[in-house]
Design an enzyme around this catalytic site. Structure first.
Site, PDB file in Angstrom:
ATOM      1  CG  ASP A  97      -0.323  -0.576   2.451  1.00 52.25           C
ATOM      2  OD1 ASP A  97       0.909  -0.457   2.603  1.00 52.25           O
ATOM      3  OD2 ASP A  97      -1.036  -1.155   3.276  1.00 52.25           O
ATOM      4  CG  ASP A 166      -8.936  -2.767  12.875  1.00 57.67           C
ATOM      5  OD1 ASP A 166      -7.917  -3.318  12.395  1.00 57.67           O
ATOM      6  OD2 ASP A 166      -9.415  -1.713  12.429  1.00 57.67           O
ATOM      7  CG  HIS A 168      -6.458  -3.270   9.366  1.00 64.60           C
ATOM      8  ND1 HIS A 168      -6.457  -2.698  10.616  1.00 64.60           N
ATOM      9  CD2 HIS A 168      -5.374  -2.739   8.730  1.00 64.60           C
ATOM     10  CE1 HIS A 168      -5.433  -1.857  10.740  1.00 64.60           C
ATOM     11  NE2 HIS A 168      -4.774  -1.876   9.604  1.00 64.60           N
ATOM     12  CD  GLU A 173      -8.755   1.092   7.918  1.00 64.85           C
ATOM     13  OE1 GLU A 173      -8.161   1.179   8.994  1.00 64.85           O
ATOM     14  OE2 GLU A 173      -9.236   2.064   7.314  1.00 64.85           O
TER      15      GLU A 173
END
Length: 383
Positions: A97, A166, A168, A173
């Site tokens: 990314d 979380d 991801h 996400e």
């Protein structure tokens, strides 16, 4: 007569769910500390590259993350390179990314991160490095071109990633589509808040969007290796391993991958059931090294995939024959992060001699001495 089963070599794009006869299983390795987990992964990557025996025409294709979690992995890989244990000359990399709108030479861009912590210290050719361009005039075309480059290399052999608290991975996400490919993603406020520590704790300075590989992009890799360290990753690991497949915990998608490897430190297993931990520990104690359980390493022929309409010529994969003697100015890395190094610290070598202003001198102060893992780490990336 039963219909012959197609092999992955016969398909332009390998389907991980149509794997060869190799046993499909979730592999989990547990180490006492984050440093031990990182060293295990670095050794694993080196073993896979060596077993592949890459050449210039048949390179090993490696997916890479950024963020706090992989820093120790990169440092270990660099040490092995400097010791002559491994070469990255015939390795092609694809990063997960990049922020949208952040200049490439910004100290917090993922371009800067990768050159600072890895690329500037090893012998990987500049034309073998693929990082998404968050400043491309057509972001959708940039994402499509990135997927096309992956396909032209026959797919990714091993994708290294981290995981966020979380659950991801990359910037996929909670709520991300499990069938997604490389795309533009709006960042969740929790991610922006967590990443603000890299921007002077000012949330207004954190980019609101990023380009990221999708869950399906990761799932199409032949092998996926995830690092998870720290108690703040424990819930994500529990949801990813013991929970059902759920787009709210995108790590859980790896339950459907034939060859995932999760490497954790002890703290990251705190939410797992005792019998789960003992099960995976028992597998390793029987002498079954995770390196013996990976998929067979067989070169996949490249597939011609035309670049999508709208992609500029500068976004196309550079071939060795057309590599410019110097990297274009827009690929220069910020050299204002001048820091002194101790004699035993890493220093840029071969890459810096081949790129104009390419190497950010050394590693940041947090990498001096013993490696310390940021308990908020891995939110920035490869998660």
């Amino acid at each position: 007569m039963p219909r012959p089963r197609a092999t992955w070599q016969s398909s332009p794009r390998w389907n991980p769910f149509d794997s060869p006869e190799q046993t499909k299983s979730m592999r989990v390795i547990i180490r006492e500390t984050g440093l031990e987990a990182s060293e295990y992964i670095a050794d694993y990557i080196i073993s896979r590259i060596k077993s592949f025996k890459p050449t210039e025409n048949q390179p090993f294709v490696l997916g890479l993350p950024t963020g706090s979690s992989p820093e120790a992995i990169y440092k270990t890989l660099v040490r092995h390179y400097r010791a002559g244990d491994i070469s990255f000359k015939n390795v092609v990399t694809f990063n997960m990314d990049e922020y949208v709108g952040l200049p490439r030479d910004h100290p917090e861009s993922y371009h800067s991160f990768m050159y600072k912590h890895f690329f500037s210290h090893v012998d990987i050719p500049p034309q073998n490095i693929n990082i998404l361009d968050g400043n491309a005039p057509d972001l959708a075309a940039e994402c499509a071109a990135f997927e096309a480059r992956i396909a032209r290399h026959g797919g990714i052999e091993l994708f290294l990633g981290g995981v966020g608290p979380d659950g991801h991975i990359a910037f996929n996400e909670p709520g991300s589509s499990l069938s997604s490919h490389t795309r533009v993603k709006t960042l969740a406020y929790d991610t922006i808040l967590a990443n603000s520590r890299f921007f002077g704790n000012d949330v207004n300075l954190v980019p609101r969007m990023a380009l990221t590989v999708g869950i399906q992009t990761i799932m199409e890799a032949r092998e996926v290796v995830i690092v998870a360290t720290g108690a703040h990753k424990a819930l994500a690991v529990e949801k990813g391993l013991e929970g059902g497949v759920n787009h709210m915990w995108t790590l859980s998608a790896l339950q459907m991958h034939p060859h995932p490897l999760i490497v954790c430190d002890r703290d990251a297993t705190l939410e797992l059931k005792v019998k789960t931990v003992r099960y995976f520990e028992a597998i390793e104690q029987t002498g079954t090294d995770a390196r013996t359980q990976g998929p067979p390493l067989v070169y996949r022929p490249r597939t011609y995939v035309p670049a999508p309409i709208g992609a500029s010529r500068s976004q196309q994969q550079v071939t060795p024959a057309s590599t410019p003697p110097k990297v274009p100015k827009d690929l220069r890395i910020n050299t204002e992060l001048n820091q002194t190094l101790d004699d035993d610290e890493l220093t840029p070598d071969s890459m810096s001699s081949r790129m104009v202003d390419s190497a950010i001198s050394g590693l940041d102060s947090t990498m001096k001495g013993d490696l310390l893992f940021d308990r908020m780490g891995a939110r920035v990336v490869s998660h």
